[in-house]
Design a protein around this motif. Sequence first.
Motif: not given
Length: 231
Positions: A77-79, A156-160, A191-193
């Motif tokens: 998900x990253x360039x 809900x969603x979370x990201x770091x 890191x995505x949840x």
Amino acid sequence: MSDAAQPTAAEVRAAAEAVKTALDRHLAAVERRSGEDDPAVYEAFNQLAAAAEAYDELLYDRYDEVTPFEIPTAEDSLPPYAGPEEPNAVSVLIRRDYAVAEPQRLRAHAQRVEAADYEDGGDASGTVHGALGILFGEFEPDEIASRHKEFGLEEGDSTLWVTAVEEPPEPGEWLEAPFEGVDPQRVLCRFDVSAVFDDESDDDDSAEADDLQDELGLDEDEDLEPLDADR
């Protein structure tokens, strides 16, 4: 690939054992996690991903076979990373979303905090926004994440994101707009949840079931029954 360049059966077996070991380490790290963003869990996750990828490649090279699972990585998900090879500092950006599932429970917890902090109590806990301010002011974000149901919240969603920077910013430099100007090419890892990952898994399971029904010649309204072990 020529036969001479193929991995040996022993190498494939060793890679499979490495996956088993990585699985055990990942589970142990999860069982001992100190919070949602425990670095030991992330390290174990990355080790498991690397071991699974190595095994998958060897399995394909040796037997022209693949594994039925895939562990997502930050690269999905990253360039491509274009930051410094040896960063002098990092910035950690965290976002977590919650729904207020039980407002009464939320306010009740806030009232207890108010009662403990103020002799005469307070009235901020009488509203949802006031109660949220009290709880997030009293507890660390990681504690709220681990106790969200107790506080009447629903995850809900979370990201770091961990981003590389040349030098640590000056005190107060970015406080007015803390999340602006993030360069995706400087993200070392993320890191995505999200529940969407669970939905995708359910969709895959449903598609597999449909394929199996077609293969067996079952009608759409006929369910697959489990086998009776006594038959």
